[in-house]
Write an enzyme that holds these catalytic residues in place. Sequence first.
Site, PDB file in Angstrom:
ATOM      1  N   GLU A 139       6.528  -5.263  -8.907  1.00 43.90           N
ATOM      2  CA  GLU A 139       5.839  -3.974  -8.923  1.00 43.90           C
ATOM      3  C   GLU A 139       4.321  -4.133  -9.091  1.00 43.90           C
ATOM      4  O   GLU A 139       3.719  -3.655 -10.049  1.00 43.90           O
ATOM      5  CB  GLU A 139       6.408  -3.073 -10.025  1.00 43.90           C
ATOM      6  CG  GLU A 139       7.849  -2.702  -9.806  1.00 43.90           C
ATOM      7  CD  GLU A 139       8.410  -1.773 -10.869  1.00 43.90           C
ATOM      8  OE1 GLU A 139       9.441  -1.118 -10.610  1.00 43.90           O
ATOM      9  OE2 GLU A 139       7.826  -1.705 -11.981  1.00 43.90           O
ATOM     10  N   GLU A 184      15.800  -1.972  -7.042  1.00 46.34           N
ATOM     11  CA  GLU A 184      16.122  -1.515  -8.386  1.00 46.34           C
ATOM     12  C   GLU A 184      16.537  -0.052  -8.353  1.00 46.34           C
ATOM     13  O   GLU A 184      15.970   0.755  -7.629  1.00 46.34           O
ATOM     14  CB  GLU A 184      14.924  -1.641  -9.342  1.00 46.34           C
ATOM     15  CG  GLU A 184      14.531  -3.044  -9.722  1.00 46.34           C
ATOM     16  CD  GLU A 184      13.390  -3.065 -10.728  1.00 46.34           C
ATOM     17  OE1 GLU A 184      13.217  -2.066 -11.469  1.00 46.34           O
ATOM     18  OE2 GLU A 184      12.655  -4.072 -10.770  1.00 46.34           O
TER      19      GLU A 184
END
Length: 688
Positions: A158, A314
Amino acid sequence: MTTKFPPISPKLPVFMHGADYNPDQWQHDPKVLEEDIRLMKLAGCNTMAIGIFAWTALEPEEGTFTFEWLDRVLDTFAENGIYAWLATPSGARPAWMSEKYPEVLRVEKNRVRNLHGMRHNHCYTSPVYREKVTIMNTKLAERYSQHPAVLGWHVSNEYGGECHCDYCQDAFREWLKRKYGTLENLNMAWWTSFWAHTYTSWSQVESPAPHGENMVHGHNLDWRRFVSDQTIDFYLHEIQPLRRINADLPCTANFMDWFYGIDYRDFAKVVDVISWDAYPTWHEADSEAKIAAWFAFNHDLFRTLKHKPFMLMESTPSLTNWQPVSKLKKPGMHKLSSLQAVAHGSDTVQYFQWRKSRGASEKFHGAVVDHAGHENTRVFRDVAELGKTLAGLTELLGTNVPAEAAILADWDNRWAVNDAQGPRNGGLHYEETVMQHYKALWELGVPTDIVGSDDDFSGYKLLLLPMAYLLREETGAKIDAFVRNGGTLVSTYWTGVVNETDLCYLGGYPGPLRETLGIWAEEIDGLHDGQLNRLVVENAERLGFGGEHPIHELCELIHTEGAETLAVYGDDFYAGRPVLTVNGRGAGKAYYLGGRVKDDAFYEAFYGRLVEEAGVRRALNAPLPAGVTAQLRSDEEHDYVFVLGFSGQAETVELDGAAYTDAETGEAVTGPLELPAYGVRILKRAAH
């Protein structure tokens, strides 16, 4: 002829199902790995992302490497038919590095250097950090890039944030020199003569600061572009040793939902497969439709970045621990939300996390394996049920989403809109505007791509431009060609206002699209919260619906220059002036909406008419109940129609007369479809 994309990895030609796994947290108890392998098999999980925040476990002291635990994990995976996306651990550096090399820590926009802690608290430009990352990634690649359990590289985690240190200031100046060549060009592009901000030396240029320069919009825009480019450059630096040692392993970086700070359309060019992390706030309202539409938009965005299947890297198998309220998924929602991703083009369903951490900030974040440590939980059963479903859907793997509608959404336009200073500093609500238009197509079950200015528009029948404030001349020319060649365009207020450096177009808005749309926008009125105007339909026969609809926030005053007026304002001094127009151009049509209509009913009626008129493909050619959508994947031999129920209640869905079978059971499906609350059905038919 069947047309499919190849599997993400030839090692695993089935749907990937798994989670982020952190065995580095459990080295003190070897029995945990043994039990996790048993549970992974029981849940139908075949893929784990490992090592994401394991730098200290891999290099506890500078130059001392401890790979034995990772050897054991990967070897055990290989023995049990489980695979890994092996991560580079650059998302969080060890404390010894911050202590010895403080330059790796970020400097905030106030020019204060951070202390050690958190994630991504490092400078992407720092030579020391880049050197340490290269050493680590080289060792990982040398040791594991030929390992039979490794599918590919999960590069960092991320990416995000910015640094304002001296290294980054120098890099920003070099970036500007490459872009503009001379200070004269930069000063003209940024219009620095305003407030006497003209630069006479490159050394005077700094990043925007709260206690310094932050009011030159071209400057702000280019800083955001630089931060995005520098992040991508750091990713390219990360993958150099991975590529050099084994170029066959794919690299991905997990993205976040329409993340503001990085232009993912640029980033997508240098990753091998798109992956992203989705965390919907389910059950915060009676109907999940608004939330579902937002995440559908993101699935479509990430699919469109490469126009091929992506990875849901995710999601939570139950709840999060960082949202304002952490709601449990109600029965059915886990399968529904997971298959929503598949419906929009994902070839994986993966979670954060496999096993709950025992301590620190994510110890209460949802996981497949709870602190109880066994399979006798509701969440585990939900995951195992989905594992069985995915195992039976291999024929869908690699299929495409055949979209004939598209929405233009550029990152730099978004940045520029939100920095515009007027006409509503209380909120122009660009993102909400985009979603209002998108949701109408979602309710209709229209497969939709989310495109950028550099994309090819020629394959679409319907193109939407919500608030395309920053619009390049060349993009305007492409859009005009799209219309003249038979396409249907819908554009809104606050379009074609500035060019690529945030300089206003002279000669009238909407700049490059003035002739395309056949209108001239003279002024725009910002309404206070609670103030309303009205859209009054004048040509109900042409639109297919009539009546009045409330307008809020923005009202643009336009003149027709060849366009036909379809609706007018109902109030204020501009009552009776055009608010909705259509212009015939070549073989196509260009619609312009001058005010922000408040109610969704308008958009659903408007786009219902346009979709029918333009012959745009819907997943299911039948009326859909509110909160129920249909999405489509196809291999050109078979269509797979996902009927997804986000209304929160049982629904009856009419079918369109095609011969359907249930893709999960193989049974014929006839008559109306009875969909339970949070239900999902996958229907198979011959390709249309």
